[in-house]
Design a protein around this motif. Structure first.
Motif, mmCIF file in Angstrom:
data_model
loop_
_atom_site.group_PDB
_atom_site.id
_atom_site.type_symbol
_atom_site.label_atom_id
_atom_site.label_comp_id
_atom_site.label_asym_id
_atom_site.label_seq_id
_atom_site.Cartn_x
_atom_site.Cartn_y
_atom_site.Cartn_z
ATOM 1 N N GLY A 119 94.117 -47.424 20.159
ATOM 2 C CA GLY A 119 94.056 -46.588 21.352
ATOM 3 C C GLY A 119 92.761 -46.801 22.114
ATOM 4 N N THR A 120 92.731 -46.260 23.304
ATOM 5 C CA THR A 120 91.564 -46.383 24.172
ATOM 6 C C THR A 120 90.701 -45.137 24.034
ATOM 7 N N PRO A 121 89.429 -45.309 23.727
ATOM 8 C CA PRO A 121 88.562 -44.131 23.616
ATOM 9 C C PRO A 121 88.318 -43.500 24.991
ATOM 10 N N ALA A 122 88.159 -42.192 24.996
ATOM 11 C CA ALA A 122 87.845 -41.485 26.241
ATOM 12 C C ALA A 122 86.434 -41.814 26.708
ATOM 13 N N MET A 123 85.556 -42.132 25.757
ATOM 14 C CA MET A 123 84.183 -42.495 26.084
ATOM 15 C C MET A 123 83.707 -43.533 25.075
ATOM 16 N N GLY A 142 70.690 -31.264 22.103
ATOM 17 C CA GLY A 142 70.649 -32.616 21.577
ATOM 18 C C GLY A 142 70.236 -33.646 22.604
ATOM 19 N N SER A 143 69.860 -34.818 22.104
ATOM 20 C CA SER A 143 69.540 -35.938 22.991
ATOM 21 C C SER A 143 69.949 -37.244 22.318
ATOM 22 N N LEU A 144 70.318 -38.205 23.149
ATOM 23 C CA LEU A 144 70.693 -39.527 22.685
ATOM 24 C C LEU A 144 69.924 -40.525 23.525
ATOM 25 N N ASP A 145 69.107 -41.352 22.873
ATOM 26 C CA ASP A 145 68.285 -42.351 23.544
ATOM 27 C C ASP A 145 68.780 -43.726 23.111
ATOM 28 N N LEU A 146 69.307 -44.501 24.062
ATOM 29 C CA LEU A 146 69.811 -45.841 23.793
ATOM 30 C C LEU A 146 68.879 -46.844 24.454
ATOM 31 N N ARG A 147 68.505 -47.897 23.712
ATOM 32 C CA ARG A 147 67.553 -48.893 24.214
ATOM 33 C C ARG A 147 68.162 -50.279 24.245
ATOM 34 N N GLY A 148 67.621 -51.120 25.150
ATOM 35 C CA GLY A 148 68.103 -52.482 25.317
ATOM 36 C C GLY A 148 69.109 -52.519 26.448
ATOM 37 N N GLU A 149 70.048 -53.431 26.366
ATOM 38 C CA GLU A 149 71.139 -53.453 27.337
ATOM 39 C C GLU A 149 72.109 -52.356 26.936
ATOM 40 N N VAL A 150 72.289 -51.395 27.830
ATOM 41 C CA VAL A 150 73.099 -50.204 27.539
ATOM 42 C C VAL A 150 74.297 -50.182 28.474
ATOM 43 N N SER A 151 75.440 -49.876 27.903
ATOM 44 C CA SER A 151 76.663 -49.764 28.687
ATOM 45 C C SER A 151 77.396 -48.502 28.249
ATOM 46 N N LEU A 152 77.752 -47.660 29.206
ATOM 47 C CA LEU A 152 78.522 -46.442 28.940
ATOM 48 C C LEU A 152 79.755 -46.449 29.835
ATOM 49 N N ARG A 153 80.854 -45.998 29.265
ATOM 50 C CA ARG A 153 82.116 -45.953 30.014
ATOM 51 C C ARG A 153 82.878 -44.710 29.569
ATOM 52 N N ALA A 154 83.264 -43.895 30.525
ATOM 53 C CA ALA A 154 84.040 -42.686 30.223
ATOM 54 C C ALA A 154 85.287 -42.674 31.088
ATOM 55 N N GLU A 155 86.384 -42.270 30.457
ATOM 56 C CA GLU A 155 87.657 -42.119 31.165
ATOM 57 C C GLU A 155 88.149 -40.696 30.925
ATOM 58 N N PRO A 156 87.517 -39.719 31.590
ATOM 59 C CA PRO A 156 87.874 -38.324 31.336
ATOM 60 C C PRO A 156 89.274 -37.948 31.795
ATOM 61 N N GLU A 157 89.823 -38.690 32.746
ATOM 62 C CA GLU A 157 91.177 -38.452 33.235
ATOM 63 C C GLU A 157 91.843 -39.800 33.469
ATOM 64 N N ALA A 158 93.163 -39.816 33.550
ATOM 65 C CA ALA A 158 93.901 -41.069 33.697
ATOM 66 C C ALA A 158 93.488 -41.855 34.939
ATOM 67 N N ARG A 159 93.109 -41.186 36.002
ATOM 68 C CA ARG A 159 92.774 -41.878 37.254
ATOM 69 C C ARG A 159 91.294 -41.812 37.587
ATOM 70 N N ARG A 160 90.471 -41.610 36.568
ATOM 71 C CA ARG A 160 89.018 -41.524 36.813
ATOM 72 C C ARG A 160 88.284 -42.370 35.793
ATOM 73 N N LEU A 161 87.335 -43.157 36.265
ATOM 74 C CA LEU A 161 86.538 -44.017 35.395
ATOM 75 C C LEU A 161 85.077 -43.895 35.809
ATOM 76 N N ASP A 162 84.218 -43.515 34.865
ATOM 77 C CA ASP A 162 82.780 -43.414 35.100
ATOM 78 C C ASP A 162 82.095 -44.490 34.266
ATOM 79 N N THR A 163 81.198 -45.260 34.875
ATOM 80 C CA THR A 163 80.478 -46.295 34.137
ATOM 81 C C THR A 163 78.996 -46.225 34.452
ATOM 82 N N LEU A 164 78.225 -46.701 33.493
ATOM 83 C CA LEU A 164 76.770 -46.790 33.656
ATOM 84 C C LEU A 164 76.310 -47.988 32.861
ATOM 85 N N GLN A 165 75.509 -48.851 33.513
ATOM 86 C CA GLN A 165 74.929 -49.980 32.815
ATOM 87 C C GLN A 165 73.464 -50.051 33.165
#
Length: 168
Positions: A119-123, A142-165
Motif C-alpha cells: 500500500g501507499t503510505p499517507a506520509m 515533540g520534534s523531529l530533526d532530519l539532516r542531509g538530503e531530506v524528502s517529505l511527502r504527504a498524501e492526506p487526501e486522495a486529491r492532495r499531495l504535499d512535498t518538501l525537499q
C-alpha cells in the motif's frame, strides 16, 4: 516503549518467575536476526541490539534496522540509539519513515517476520545524514530533526499531495 517490558519473541518476560525464576535483567546483548516485541506492541528488527535497563537505553544496528509500531515504520537505518529516560532517539546515516492510514499487519504476540509493506503510505520521509527525535521537546509536542538530503511527502487526501525537499 518501556525497555523492561521487552519479549524476545516467545521467551519469558521480565517478572515471569514461573518461567525463569527470580531474575532481573540489567543488560542485554543480542546478535544475528534480532527480533524484539515491546509491551506496547512495537517491533524491532535488527542485526545487533544492546540494552541497559538501568540507564534505559537501547543501541540497535544492522544492515536494515526496522521499527514497526501500529501505523508507523522507520527503516533503512544502520544505527539507532534510544534513550527512554530522555525520550530521545538518534540515528547516524540514512533512513526512512512511513506512516500508513491503517496499522501494519503484525501478530500481537510471539515471534514475527519483518512485514512486507504494502500500500501507499499517507506520509513518508527520508534523510541521508542523521535523524534526531525528541518526544519531550516543544512542551511535549515533540520534534523531529532530519539532516542531509531530506524528502517529505504527504498524501492526506486522495486529491492532495504535499512535498518538501531540502538539504541541511
Amino acid at each position: 516503549p518501556r525497555l523492561d517490558d521487552a519479549d524476545a519473541g516467545g521467551g519469558a518476560k521480565r517478572g515471569d518467575e514461573a518461567a525463569v525464576g527470580n531474575v532481573e535483567v540489567k543488560q542485554v546483548d543480542a546478535t544475528t536476526d534480532v527480533r524484539v516485541l515491546l509491551k506496547d506492541g512495537t517491533r524491532v528488527f535488527a542485526d545487533r541490539l544492546g540494552g541497559d535497563a538501568i540507564q534505559r537505553t537501547l543501541n540497535i544496528g544492522g544492515q536494515d534496522v526496522m521499527i514497526v509500531n501500529g501505523r508507523f515504520v522507520a527503516d533503512r537505518m544502520t544505527d539507532l540509539r534510544i534513550n527512554e529516560a530522555k525520550g530521545q532517539a538518534h540515528s547516524d546515516g540514512p533512513g526512512r519513515f512511513l506512516y500508513f492510514n491503517e496499522p501494519v499487519a503484525m501478530p500481537a504476540s510471539g515471534r514475527a517476520d519483518r512485514p512486507v509493506l504494502a500500500g501507499t503510505p499517507a506520509m513518508r520521509g527520508s534523510w541521508t545524514r542523521a535523524m534526531a527525535f525528541d518526544d519531550r521537546a516543544n512542551e511535549g509536542g515533540g520534534s523531529l530533526d532530519l539532516r542531509g538530503e531530506v524528502s517529505l511527502r504527504a498524501e492526506p487526501e486522495a486529491r492532495r499531495l504535499d512535498t518538501l525537499q531540502g538539504d541541511s
